[in-house]
Enzyme design. Structure first.
Site, PDB file in Angstrom:
ATOM      1  N   CYS A  86       0.840  -1.197   0.000  1.00  0.00           N
ATOM      2  CA  CYS A  86       0.000   0.000   0.000  1.00  0.00           C
ATOM      3  C   CYS A  86       0.885   1.262   0.000  1.00  0.00           C
ATOM      4  O   CYS A  86       1.574   1.535  -0.965  1.00  0.00           O
ATOM      5  CB  CYS A  86      -0.980  -0.031   1.166  1.00  0.00           C
ATOM      6  SG  CYS A  86      -2.373   1.108   0.965  1.00  0.00           S
ATOM      7  N   HIS A 173      -3.675  -5.066   0.620  1.00  0.00           N
ATOM      8  CA  HIS A 173      -3.146  -5.545   1.907  1.00  0.00           C
ATOM      9  C   HIS A 173      -3.157  -7.076   1.962  1.00  0.00           C
ATOM     10  O   HIS A 173      -4.176  -7.683   2.286  1.00  0.00           O
ATOM     11  CB  HIS A 173      -3.970  -4.976   3.060  1.00  0.00           C
ATOM     12  CG  HIS A 173      -3.738  -3.522   3.300  1.00  0.00           C
ATOM     13  ND1 HIS A 173      -2.709  -3.050   4.086  1.00  0.00           N
ATOM     14  CD2 HIS A 173      -4.379  -2.425   2.824  1.00  0.00           C
ATOM     15  CE1 HIS A 173      -2.737  -1.724   4.096  1.00  0.00           C
ATOM     16  NE2 HIS A 173      -3.743  -1.319   3.336  1.00  0.00           N
ATOM     17  N   GLU A 175      -1.860  -8.909   4.151  1.00  0.00           N
ATOM     18  CA  GLU A 175      -1.843  -9.391   5.540  1.00  0.00           C
ATOM     19  C   GLU A 175      -3.230  -9.615   6.121  1.00  0.00           C
ATOM     20  O   GLU A 175      -3.371 -10.321   7.131  1.00  0.00           O
ATOM     21  CB  GLU A 175      -1.048  -8.416   6.424  1.00  0.00           C
ATOM     22  CG  GLU A 175      -1.696  -7.061   6.663  1.00  0.00           C
ATOM     23  CD  GLU A 175      -1.404  -6.023   5.589  1.00  0.00           C
ATOM     24  OE1 GLU A 175      -1.559  -4.826   5.865  1.00  0.00           O
ATOM     25  OE2 GLU A 175      -1.025  -6.415   4.455  1.00  0.00           O
TER      26      GLU A 175
END
EC number: 6.3.5.2
Length: 517
Positions: A86, A173, A175
């Site tokens: 990002c 993202h 994660e």
């Protein structure tokens, strides 16, 4: 142990994203050690850490602003693989000669990334990937040497790669669980690109911790404040495995624990696991100190001060104890460093993030200071602690001190203990306990009229609270079945003499907090 579990490591530079700790947890989940540092770390610290790869986190700033944070130039001069996430991708693009602009179309939520070309980051993944976006700015021109490896309908460069230098950027993202194959993408980077091995496992963490405790304390004795909570319990098991009877645990019963909790701690750690435990019954002392205090912050401080005094007195009786074991975990270290300097720093040993006296002349043993809470729970299971204890809902440090609203009295605590036990028991019986993130009962210092048989009663009110959350930063109230709530209410009113009314808290966070005080 053939290899040091810290030998292979990833460095994560934090640009302020709410997800940064989650990046670190995912890398650990993959089986590789990592640390989380502020974006403006010194080059010398990076050199000393000697990472196998670097991840640049997301963040709330805009790369288009002059004073927004940038990665140290050494990150791109070090020769190690770099993954920008990002904001991390945007600053990588801008620092290496690309262009970033503020977009009229902001992307928040699910998006479909069309993968193009062959990239190590998308190895073994399909041509379309469901991902989670959260950005306003976007890369509009990639640096020389990079190729586009992913795009969405509104983001022409959703992923970019310089395969030769092993630089990768993703605008989404990986994660978060909303990115379906995010963990695989991180594995592709950490294991595939960086060449790390899965050395960071529960078994190897325990082996390493035990060896380090033995080396640190030698033949000295160690004292530990055992609360029965997850962190101190796992520390107790680790230190006991390392030095056996040279560990003495001090368990302070402050009268603010859950029903039968004091006895459960003694039964488990004393009888079952054979630890040396000194139990201090300090209920009267705590309640005396809390008399007349109704402000939540004042109550918290009073409880903390009395605990320190009691623990200090007990530790002085143990003349041979040279070391104090504490349940400090990695988020404590990050937050402590950030509160003092405004940024997270390298893990420094022997930094007391607890509230124990500065004049306590003991060395610190903190075997969990590198670990996240989920890792602590996993090694607790490996050490033989019961699942029900390790995965039960959070309980505040001041205990019932912040669940009895206003002034604390023994009568109120006793009523609350019994009501709360019924609520938790029924949640387990209905298979709802693990479906909510946290559930508890609050004692309200107000009386309400009730009817029992032919008579009227004028007794106390309790509130049930249950929430669903991922990170405890925000939470929704749990929509428990009406029949279930009715059953809990009936049991409490009928079985706990002194309570005439039960209410259910339907406040989210925000605007409310999870705990009432």
């Amino acid at each position: 142990m053939t290899k040091n579990i810290h030998d292979q490591r990833i460095l994560i530079l934090d640009f302020g994203s709410q997800y940064t700790q989650l990046v670190a947890r995912r890398v650990r989940e993959i089986g590789v050690y990592c640390e989380l540092w502020s974006w403006d770390v010194e080059e010398a610290d990076i050199r000393e850490f000697n990472p196998d790869g670097i991840i640049l986190s997301g963040g709330p700033e805009s790369v288009t602003e002059d004073n927004s944070p940038r990665a140290p130039q050494y990150v791109f001069d070090s020769g190690v693989p770099v993954l920008g996430v990002c904001y991390g991708m945007q600053t990588m693009a801008e620092q290496l000669g690309g262009k970033v602009s503020t977009s009229d179309e902001r992307e928040f939520g699910y998006a479909a990334v069309k993968v193009s070309g062959e990239s190590a980051i998308f190895k073994d993944l399909e041509a379309t990937q469901d991902v989670w976006m959260s950005h306003g700015d976007k890369v509009v021109e990639i640096p020389a040497g990079f190729t586009k490896v992913g795009e969405t309908d509104t983001c022409p460069y959703a992923a970019m790669a310089n395969e030769e230098k092993k630089y990768y950027g993703v605008q989404f993202h990986p994660e978060v669980t909303h990115t379906k194959n995010g963990l695989q993408m991180l594995e592709n980077f950490v294991l595939g690109v960086c060449g790390c091995e899965r050395l960071w496992t529960s078994e190897s963490i325990i082996e390493d911790a035990v060896a380090r405790i033995k080396e640190q304390v030698g033949d000295d004795e160690v004292i530990l404040g055992l609360s029965g909570g997850v962190d101190s319990s796992v520390v107790a098991m680790l230190v006991h495995r390392a030095i056996g009877d040279k560990l003495t645990c001090v368990f302070v019963d402050n009268g603010l624990l859950r029903l039968n909790e004091g006895q459960q701690v003694m039964d488990m750690f004393g009888d079952k696991f054979g630890l040396n435990i000194i139990k201090v019954d300090a209920e009267e002392r705590f309640l005396k100190a809390l008399e007349g205090k109704s402000d939540p912050e004042e109550k918290r401080k009073t409880i903390g001060h009395v605990f320190v005094d009691v623990f200090d007195e007990e530790s002085k009786k143990l003349k041979n104890a040279k070391w104090l074991a504490q349940g400090t975990i990695y988020p404590d270290v990050i937050e402590s460093a950030a509160s003092k300097t405004g940024k997270a720093h390298v893990i420094k040993s022997h930094h007391n993030v607890g509230g124990l006296p500065d004049d306590m002349e003991m060395g610190l043993v903190e075997p969990l200071r590198e670990l996240f809470k989920d890792e602590v729970r996993k090694i607790g299971l490996e050490l033989g602690l019961p699942y029900e204890m390790l995965y039960r809902h959070p309980f505040p440090g001041p205990g019932l001190g912040v669940r009895v609203l206003g002034e604390i009295k023994k009568e109120y605590c006793d009523l609350l203990r019994r009501a709360d036990a019924i609520f938790i028991e029924e949640l387990h019986a209905a298979d709802l306990y693990n479906k909510v993130s946290q559930a508890f009962t609050v004692f309200l210092p107000v009386r309400s009229v009730g009817v029992m048989g032919d008579g009227r009663k004028y007794d106390w009110v309790v509130s049930l609270r249950a929430v669903e959350t991922i990170d405890f930063m925000t939470a929704h109230w749990a929509h428990l079945p009406y029949d279930f709530l009715g059953k809990v209410s009936n049991r409490i009113i009928n079985e706990v003499n002194g309570i005439s009314r039960v209410v259910y808290d339907i406040s989210g966070k925000p605007p409310a907090t999870i705990e009432w005080e």
